[in-house]
Write a protein that holds these residues in place. Structure first.
Motif, PDB file in Angstrom:
ATOM      1  N   THR A 192       6.382   4.303   0.085  1.00  0.00           N
ATOM      2  CA  THR A 192       7.779   4.360  -0.348  1.00  0.00           C
ATOM      3  C   THR A 192       8.308   5.773  -0.128  1.00  0.00           C
ATOM      4  OG1 THR A 192       7.031   4.842  -2.615  1.00  0.00           O
ATOM      5  CG2 THR A 192       7.601   2.545  -2.106  1.00  0.00           C
ATOM      6  N   PRO A 193       9.556   5.896   0.305  1.00  0.00           N
ATOM      7  CA  PRO A 193      10.461   4.800   0.680  1.00  0.00           C
ATOM      8  C   PRO A 193      10.189   4.312   2.099  1.00  0.00           C
ATOM      9  CG  PRO A 193      11.559   6.883   0.986  1.00  0.00           C
ATOM     10  CD  PRO A 193      10.191   7.218   0.442  1.00  0.00           C
ATOM     11  N   LYS A 194      10.824   3.257   2.502  1.00  0.00           N
ATOM     12  CA  LYS A 194      10.691   2.763   3.869  1.00  0.00           C
ATOM     13  C   LYS A 194      11.602   3.558   4.804  1.00  0.00           C
ATOM     14  CE  LYS A 194      10.353  -1.506   6.523  1.00  0.00           C
ATOM     15  NZ  LYS A 194       8.985  -1.226   6.977  1.00  0.00           N
ATOM     16  N   TYR A 195      12.767   3.944   4.300  1.00  0.00           N
ATOM     17  CA  TYR A 195      13.706   4.766   5.064  1.00  0.00           C
ATOM     18  C   TYR A 195      14.091   5.969   4.210  1.00  0.00           C
ATOM     19  CZ  TYR A 195      14.192   0.513   7.834  1.00  0.00           C
ATOM     20  OH  TYR A 195      13.935  -0.592   8.600  1.00  0.00           O
ATOM     21  N   LYS A 245       5.463   8.566  -0.669  1.00  0.00           N
ATOM     22  CA  LYS A 245       4.307   8.147  -1.459  1.00  0.00           C
ATOM     23  C   LYS A 245       3.505   7.082  -0.720  1.00  0.00           C
ATOM     24  CE  LYS A 245       6.325   9.188  -5.932  1.00  0.00           C
ATOM     25  NZ  LYS A 245       6.634   8.698  -7.294  1.00  0.00           N
ATOM     26  N   CYS A 246       2.214   7.087  -0.946  1.00  0.00           N
ATOM     27  CA  CYS A 246       1.342   6.093  -0.345  1.00  0.00           C
ATOM     28  C   CYS A 246       0.296   5.663  -1.363  1.00  0.00           C
ATOM     29  CB  CYS A 246       0.645   6.646   0.894  1.00  0.00           C
ATOM     30  SG  CYS A 246      -0.523   5.473   1.637  1.00  0.00           S
ATOM     31  N   GLU A 247       0.071   4.354  -1.394  1.00  0.00           N
ATOM     32  CA  GLU A 247      -0.934   3.797  -2.297  1.00  0.00           C
ATOM     33  C   GLU A 247      -1.737   2.740  -1.565  1.00  0.00           C
ATOM     34  OE1 GLU A 247       0.694   1.907  -5.758  1.00  0.00           O
ATOM     35  OE2 GLU A 247      -1.257   1.280  -6.512  1.00  0.00           O
ATOM     36  N   GLN A 248      -3.041   2.715  -1.798  1.00  0.00           N
ATOM     37  CA  GLN A 248      -3.874   1.657  -1.230  1.00  0.00           C
ATOM     38  C   GLN A 248      -4.673   0.989  -2.350  1.00  0.00           C
ATOM     39  OE1 GLN A 248      -7.472   1.782  -0.872  1.00  0.00           O
ATOM     40  NE2 GLN A 248      -7.894   3.946  -1.286  1.00  0.00           N
ATOM     41  N   ASN A 249      -4.747  -0.344  -2.267  1.00  0.00           N
ATOM     42  CA  ASN A 249      -5.483  -1.096  -3.298  1.00  0.00           C
ATOM     43  C   ASN A 249      -6.746  -1.727  -2.723  1.00  0.00           C
ATOM     44  OD1 ASN A 249      -4.509  -3.202  -1.796  1.00  0.00           O
ATOM     45  ND2 ASN A 249      -3.181  -4.035  -3.375  1.00  0.00           N
ATOM     46  N   LEU A 250      -7.276  -1.115  -1.661  1.00  0.00           N
ATOM     47  CA  LEU A 250      -8.462  -1.640  -0.992  1.00  0.00           C
ATOM     48  C   LEU A 250      -9.752  -1.030  -1.515  1.00  0.00           C
ATOM     49  CD1 LEU A 250      -6.953  -1.497   2.595  1.00  0.00           C
ATOM     50  CD2 LEU A 250      -7.391  -3.560   1.268  1.00  0.00           C
ATOM     51  N   GLY A 251      -9.630  -0.047  -2.387  1.00  0.00           N
ATOM     52  CA  GLY A 251     -10.819   0.629  -2.881  1.00  0.00           C
ATOM     53  C   GLY A 251     -11.455   1.546  -1.851  1.00  0.00           C
ATOM     54  N   GLU A 289     -12.470   1.353  11.535  1.00  0.00           N
ATOM     55  CA  GLU A 289     -11.186   0.686  11.309  1.00  0.00           C
ATOM     56  C   GLU A 289     -10.391   1.363  10.198  1.00  0.00           C
ATOM     57  OE1 GLU A 289     -14.069  -2.074  13.087  1.00  0.00           O
ATOM     58  OE2 GLU A 289     -14.122  -0.873  11.252  1.00  0.00           O
ATOM     59  N   GLN A 290      -9.124   1.592  10.501  1.00  0.00           N
ATOM     60  CA  GLN A 290      -8.208   2.124   9.506  1.00  0.00           C
ATOM     61  C   GLN A 290      -7.096   1.107   9.289  1.00  0.00           C
ATOM     62  OE1 GLN A 290      -6.931   6.106  10.544  1.00  0.00           O
ATOM     63  NE2 GLN A 290      -9.029   6.768  10.940  1.00  0.00           N
ATOM     64  N   PHE A 291      -6.657   1.012   8.043  1.00  0.00           N
ATOM     65  CA  PHE A 291      -5.623   0.056   7.679  1.00  0.00           C
ATOM     66  C   PHE A 291      -4.344   0.831   7.394  1.00  0.00           C
ATOM     67  CE2 PHE A 291      -8.238  -3.739   7.268  1.00  0.00           C
ATOM     68  CZ  PHE A 291      -9.503  -3.186   7.243  1.00  0.00           C
ATOM     69  N   PHE A 292      -3.265   0.416   8.037  1.00  0.00           N
ATOM     70  CA  PHE A 292      -2.029   1.179   8.002  1.00  0.00           C
ATOM     71  C   PHE A 292      -0.997   0.582   7.053  1.00  0.00           C
ATOM     72  CE2 PHE A 292      -2.212   4.401  11.359  1.00  0.00           C
ATOM     73  CZ  PHE A 292      -3.418   4.070  11.953  1.00  0.00           C
ATOM     74  N   GLY A 293      -0.179   1.466   6.503  1.00  0.00           N
ATOM     75  CA  GLY A 293       0.992   1.057   5.750  1.00  0.00           C
ATOM     76  C   GLY A 293       2.132   0.722   6.703  1.00  0.00           C
ATOM     77  N   PRO A 294       3.272   0.292   6.152  1.00  0.00           N
ATOM     78  CA  PRO A 294       4.386  -0.165   6.992  1.00  0.00           C
ATOM     79  C   PRO A 294       5.189   0.970   7.622  1.00  0.00           C
ATOM     80  CG  PRO A 294       4.968  -0.338   4.688  1.00  0.00           C
ATOM     81  CD  PRO A 294       3.528   0.067   4.728  1.00  0.00           C
ATOM     82  N   GLY A 295       4.959   2.198   7.190  1.00  0.00           N
ATOM     83  CA  GLY A 295       5.673   3.325   7.784  1.00  0.00           C
ATOM     84  C   GLY A 295       6.906   3.732   6.996  1.00  0.00           C
TER      85      GLY A 295
END
Lengths: 113, 115
Positions: free
Chosen positions: A7-10, A22-28, A101-107
């Motif tokens: 967040t934010p997206k724009y 801000k960035c959050e990951q819930n993958l542990g 492997e890396q998992f990305f947020g929406p940007g």
């Protein structure tokens, strides 16, 4: 349930301002990253954090500072924004450092006017 | 200096046919390669990967081939579907020996699959 969220997206702001993404990951996952995709579409690593420790710090200006309050969050602070900072910023995470492997947020699309 | 190159900015394929996306790299220390798929306004999504000890890895309709001597890899999609239309990024890293997880990306190839 979003795995990596940003967040934010724009974000549209004036030159000279200070902003945060801000960035959050819930993958542990243990490791989180910030990438920048510039106008030429290259995705380039900026930072990574592993267990609250900065592991990679590529040649980015010190106006950019990553901050990780805990393992699930890696926020990007940018001071004194410049026109050239306009880009899409992606947060990512991986299970371990150098885990492939890396998992990305929406940007987050940042536009500096 | 681009260490990972995707020389075709775009590719158009008919539905049901094979899509072949190519990627070249210059750093012989890379030992792990990945393909990501990206839709507009979304983040890249991991698709498939290959270790340098293999020359082929298959996952459903997706197969990645690695030619280490030529420093070349390719992604084959068979059969191609309209939902495969996206930008595909090739990435490389050095898993062993201190790369610290740094993925080096190519510029991407935009695939369009026409019905």
């Amino acid at each position: 349930d979003t795995a990596v969220s940003q967040t934010p997206k724009y974000l549209v702001t004036q030159m000279g301002n200070d902003k945060s993404i801000k960035c959050e990951q819930n993958l542990g996952h243990d490791t989180m990253y910030w990438y920048k995709q510039d106008s030429k579409k290259f995705l380039k690593i900026m930072f990574s954090y592993n267990n609250k420790e900065l592991i990679i710090n590529e040649t980015v200006p010190n106006r950019f500072s990553p901050k990780s309050p805990d393992k699930a969050h890696l926020n990007l602070h940018i001071n004194s924004l410049e026109l050239g900072d306009s880009a899409v910023y992606f947060c990512a995470s991986s299970q371990v450092l150098a885990g492939g492997e890396q998992f990305f947020g929406p940007g987050t699309r940042l536009t500096v006017l | 200096d681009q260490q990972v190159k995707q020389n075709s900015p775009s590719l158009s394929v008919q539905e049901g046919r094979i899509s072949i996306l190519n990627c070249d790299y210059t750093n012989s220390m890379f030992d792990y390669f990945l393909w990501y798929k990206k839709y507009p306004a979304e983040g890249p999504t991991f698709l498939i990967s290959i270790s340098s000890i293999k020359d082929k890895n298959e996952d459903g309709r997706f197969t990645v081939f690695l030619n280490k001597s030529a420093k070349h890899l390719s992604l084959h999609i068979v059969p191609s579907q309209p939902g495969d239309s996206a930008v595909y990024f090739c990435a490389a890293t050095r898993l062993y020996g201190g790369s610290q997880g740094n993925l080096i990306f190519g510029k991407g190839t935009k695939l369009s699959v026409k019905p």
